[in-house]
Write a protein that holds these residues in place. Structure first.
Motif, PDB file in Angstrom:
ATOM      1  N   ASP A 107       0.879  -1.118  -0.154  1.00  0.00           N
ATOM      2  CA  ASP A 107      -0.104   0.094  -0.098  1.00  0.00           C
ATOM      3  C   ASP A 107       0.766   1.303  -0.092  1.00  0.00           C
ATOM      4  N   ALA A 108       0.964   2.017  -1.217  1.00  0.00           N
ATOM      5  CA  ALA A 108       1.910   2.986  -1.464  1.00  0.00           C
ATOM      6  C   ALA A 108       1.636   4.264  -0.230  1.00  0.00           C
ATOM      7  N   LYS A 109       0.164   4.290   0.259  1.00  0.00           N
ATOM      8  CA  LYS A 109       0.011   5.355   1.113  1.00  0.00           C
ATOM      9  C   LYS A 109       0.408   4.987   2.575  1.00  0.00           C
ATOM     10  N   SER A 110       0.004   3.828   2.961  1.00  0.00           N
ATOM     11  CA  SER A 110       0.373   3.513   4.188  1.00  0.00           C
ATOM     12  C   SER A 110       1.663   3.279   4.685  1.00  0.00           C
ATOM     13  N   ILE A 111       2.613   2.921   3.755  1.00  0.00           N
ATOM     14  CA  ILE A 111       3.986   2.590   4.015  1.00  0.00           C
ATOM     15  C   ILE A 111       4.679   4.025   4.431  1.00  0.00           C
ATOM     16  N   GLN A 112       3.852   5.050   4.084  1.00  0.00           N
ATOM     17  CA  GLN A 112       4.800   6.324   4.069  1.00  0.00           C
ATOM     18  C   GLN A 112       5.412   6.686   5.557  1.00  0.00           C
ATOM     19  N   SER A 113       4.825   6.174   6.469  1.00  0.00           N
ATOM     20  CA  SER A 113       5.240   6.462   7.816  1.00  0.00           C
ATOM     21  C   SER A 113       6.713   5.479   8.159  1.00  0.00           C
ATOM     22  N   SER A 114       6.775   4.581   7.276  1.00  0.00           N
ATOM     23  CA  SER A 114       7.763   3.495   7.382  1.00  0.00           C
ATOM     24  C   SER A 114       9.084   3.946   6.735  1.00  0.00           C
ATOM     25  N   VAL A 115       8.641   4.606   5.512  1.00  0.00           N
ATOM     26  CA  VAL A 115       9.621   5.232   4.574  1.00  0.00           C
ATOM     27  C   VAL A 115      10.269   6.306   5.393  1.00  0.00           C
ATOM     28  N   GLN A 116       9.397   7.128   5.854  1.00  0.00           N
ATOM     29  CA  GLN A 116       9.905   8.241   6.758  1.00  0.00           C
ATOM     30  C   GLN A 116      11.019   7.836   7.899  1.00  0.00           C
ATOM     31  N   LYS A 117      10.395   6.983   8.626  1.00  0.00           N
ATOM     32  CA  LYS A 117      11.188   6.224   9.837  1.00  0.00           C
ATOM     33  C   LYS A 117      12.609   5.741   9.128  1.00  0.00           C
ATOM     34  N   ALA A 118      12.534   5.172   8.045  1.00  0.00           N
ATOM     35  CA  ALA A 118      13.912   4.758   7.421  1.00  0.00           C
ATOM     36  C   ALA A 118      14.705   6.131   7.306  1.00  0.00           C
ATOM     37  N   HIS A 119      14.233   6.769   6.415  1.00  0.00           N
ATOM     38  CA  HIS A 119      14.812   8.238   6.071  1.00  0.00           C
ATOM     39  C   HIS A 119      15.538   8.983   7.459  1.00  0.00           C
ATOM     40  N   ASP A 120      14.582   9.029   8.789  1.00  0.00           N
ATOM     41  CA  ASP A 120      15.101   9.447   9.740  1.00  0.00           C
ATOM     42  C   ASP A 120      16.515   8.782  10.322  1.00  0.00           C
ATOM     43  N   ALA A 121      16.396   7.398  10.131  1.00  0.00           N
ATOM     44  CA  ALA A 121      17.494   6.691  10.517  1.00  0.00           C
ATOM     45  C   ALA A 121      18.719   6.576   9.633  1.00  0.00           C
ATOM     46  N   GLY A 122      18.759   7.307   8.480  1.00  0.00           N
ATOM     47  CA  GLY A 122      19.637   7.322   7.564  1.00  0.00           C
ATOM     48  C   GLY A 122      19.619   6.452   6.522  1.00  0.00           C
ATOM     49  N   VAL A 123      18.546   5.519   6.396  1.00  0.00           N
ATOM     50  CA  VAL A 123      18.619   4.290   5.703  1.00  0.00           C
ATOM     51  C   VAL A 123      17.811   4.823   4.197  1.00  0.00           C
ATOM     52  N   LYS A 124      18.583   4.332   3.232  1.00  0.00           N
ATOM     53  CA  LYS A 124      18.064   4.836   1.996  1.00  0.00           C
ATOM     54  C   LYS A 124      16.944   3.982   1.483  1.00  0.00           C
ATOM     55  N   VAL A 125      16.028   4.522   0.676  1.00  0.00           N
ATOM     56  CA  VAL A 125      14.897   3.599   0.045  1.00  0.00           C
ATOM     57  C   VAL A 125      14.900   3.682  -1.132  1.00  0.00           C
ATOM     58  N   VAL A 126      14.971   2.360  -1.979  1.00  0.00           N
ATOM     59  CA  VAL A 126      14.690   2.286  -3.177  1.00  0.00           C
ATOM     60  C   VAL A 126      13.052   1.769  -3.624  1.00  0.00           C
ATOM     61  N   ALA A 127      12.531   2.614  -4.086  1.00  0.00           N
ATOM     62  CA  ALA A 127      10.971   2.119  -4.447  1.00  0.00           C
ATOM     63  C   ALA A 127      11.184   1.316  -5.680  1.00  0.00           C
ATOM     64  N   TYR A 128      10.499   0.209  -5.704  1.00  0.00           N
ATOM     65  CA  TYR A 128      10.664  -1.015  -6.703  1.00  0.00           C
ATOM     66  C   TYR A 128       9.325  -1.056  -7.291  1.00  0.00           C
ATOM     67  N   ASP A 129       9.053  -0.884  -8.485  1.00  0.00           N
ATOM     68  CA  ASP A 129       8.047  -1.216  -9.471  1.00  0.00           C
ATOM     69  C   ASP A 129       6.854  -0.346  -9.046  1.00  0.00           C
ATOM     70  N   ARG A 130       6.585  -0.102  -7.707  1.00  0.00           N
ATOM     71  CA  ARG A 130       5.696   0.895  -7.136  1.00  0.00           C
ATOM     72  C   ARG A 130       6.154   2.066  -6.633  1.00  0.00           C
ATOM     73  N   LEU A 131       5.766   3.127  -6.876  1.00  0.00           N
ATOM     74  CA  LEU A 131       6.163   4.218  -6.047  1.00  0.00           C
ATOM     75  C   LEU A 131       5.626   4.446  -4.676  1.00  0.00           C
ATOM     76  N   ALA A 132       6.417   4.109  -3.672  1.00  0.00           N
ATOM     77  CA  ALA A 132       5.915   4.488  -2.268  1.00  0.00           C
ATOM     78  C   ALA A 132       5.883   6.124  -2.073  1.00  0.00           C
ATOM     79  N   GLN A 133       5.073   6.375  -1.108  1.00  0.00           N
ATOM     80  CA  GLN A 133       5.119   7.879  -0.694  1.00  0.00           C
ATOM     81  C   GLN A 133       5.822   7.852   0.369  1.00  0.00           C
TER      82      GLN A 133
END
Length: 362
Positions: A107-133
């Motif tokens: 779910d591209a929308k509901s995963i947004q908080s997890s992407v933000q959490k990764a970003h805040d921890a200095g972890v990079k995120v590559v969105a694969y096939d679907r563009l996560a928010q």
């Protein structure tokens, strides 16, 4: 100081210097090994109902990562269509110390908080096939609007003069998948004004059983003689739709996407008209290369991210979008066989032997 004492001191100094060089070399070797060990990548795929993820995406991505970084640590997760499970899996990947996440969101929308959490921890995120928010660092997929356009054009070509003699039914896929919306928009850009849409459905979780029920309901509501074609956003839905059409004694043009083996076989016997191939290896190789580069602290080159896409309204994400291919009965050998997705032997089982012979697949 005697000559003997001076010699002993000189030898001791040389030994100390030699030990220092060895220690320095060992330290440098250790640092290099540690840096290689820092290539820790979490691979998070959304589900396994669609055969591509376990058969193609995962092995291709893992193979390319190991090619680029032989000592890389890869932590694999499949969310089994659960957005909640995938959020928990992101937390697990972060706890394990993964430096980069390759994420195909349920779910591209509901995963947004997890992407933000990764970003805040200095972890990079590559969105694969679907563009996560969220603050995604890079994105690789196929041009999803173009996929829809190709599906619409191929469906119109298959309908021919019958395009306006009845109605079509549209099955657009999961509302939580941003790709589904892009496929739908691309298809509508071609079909609107040229066909009449009798029924149109979203199908949660890309569930073939739901698509089957939806198609059966559409046949009951519209009447089987009114339906001249069916738009299916992918091959999984097409499987359920084809079963419903066969049960009702209907054989009309039916679209698809993903070039699944069963879809290729349906195309051969005429219960599906075409699919759209998105060759998995180029997409997987690009995602793996992005992830390894980011894990090693490298900037992504313009070859890897030649364009940008817009996410979250105005967020620009560095991206690469690949070109899809329509596969029909006439070009199976020059597409999915040539690209190494399947061998002729895999396609042409005894059930499909006669159809394969007719199509020149021998």
């Amino acid at each position: 100081m005697t000559r003997t004492l001076r010699s002993a001191i000189a030898l001791a100094g040389a030994a100390a210097l030699s030990l220092g060089v060895v220690a320095t070399s060992a330290s440098a070797l250790g640092a290099g090994s540690e840096k290689q060990g820092d290539v820790k990548i979490g691979l998070l795929l959304p589900e396994s109902k669609t055969t591509r993820y376990e058969k193609f995406d995962r092995p291709y991505i893992e193979q390319k990562i190991k090619e680029l970084a032989p000592n890389a640590q890869i932590d694999y997760y499949n969310a089994a269509e659960s957005a909640t499970t995938q959020q928990q899996q992101v937390n697990t990947a972060l706890a394990k110390g993964d430096k980069v996440l390759i994420l195909d969101a349920v779910d591209a929308k509901s995963i947004q908080s997890s992407v933000q959490k990764a970003h805040d921890a200095g972890v990079k995120v590559v969105a694969y096939d679907r563009l996560a928010q969220g603050p995604v660092d890079a994105y690789v997929s196929y041009d999803n609007h173009k996929v829809g356009e190709l599906q619409g054009k191929a469906l119109l070509a298959a309908l021919g003069d019958k395009a306006k003699s009845g109605v079509i039914v549209m099955h657009n896929g999961s509302p939580t998948d941003p790709n589904a919306g892009q496929f739908k928009a691309g298809a509508h850009s071609v079909l609107d004004g040229k066909v009449k849409i009798g029924k149109e459905y979203d199908t949660p979780n890309w569930d073939p059983n739901n698509a089957n029920q939806q198609m059966s309901g559409a046949i009951s509501s519209l009447g089987k003689d009114k339906i001249v074609g069916v738009y299916s956003a992918n091959d999984g839905l097409a499987a359920g739709i084809a079963t419903a059409l066969k049960a009702a004694g209907i054989n009309v043009p039916l679209s698809g996407q993903d070039a699944q083996l069963d879809a290729i076989q349906r195309i051969l016997i005429g219960t599906q008209t075409f699919t759209v191939e998105k060759p998995y290896k180029p997409e997987a190789d690009i995602a793996a290369t992005m992830a390894v580069n980011l894990a090693e602290g490298k900037k992504l080159s313009s070859d890897l991210v030649p364009t940008t896409v817009t996410s979250d309204g105005d967020r620009k994400v560095a991206a690469q979008l690949l070109n899809p291919i329509v596969v029909n009965k006439d070009n199976i050998k020059d597409t999915v066989v040539k690209d190494g997705l399947y061998t002729v032997q895999e396609i042409c089982t005894p059930t499909y032997a006669a159809a394969c012979k007719d199509a020149g697949l021998e």
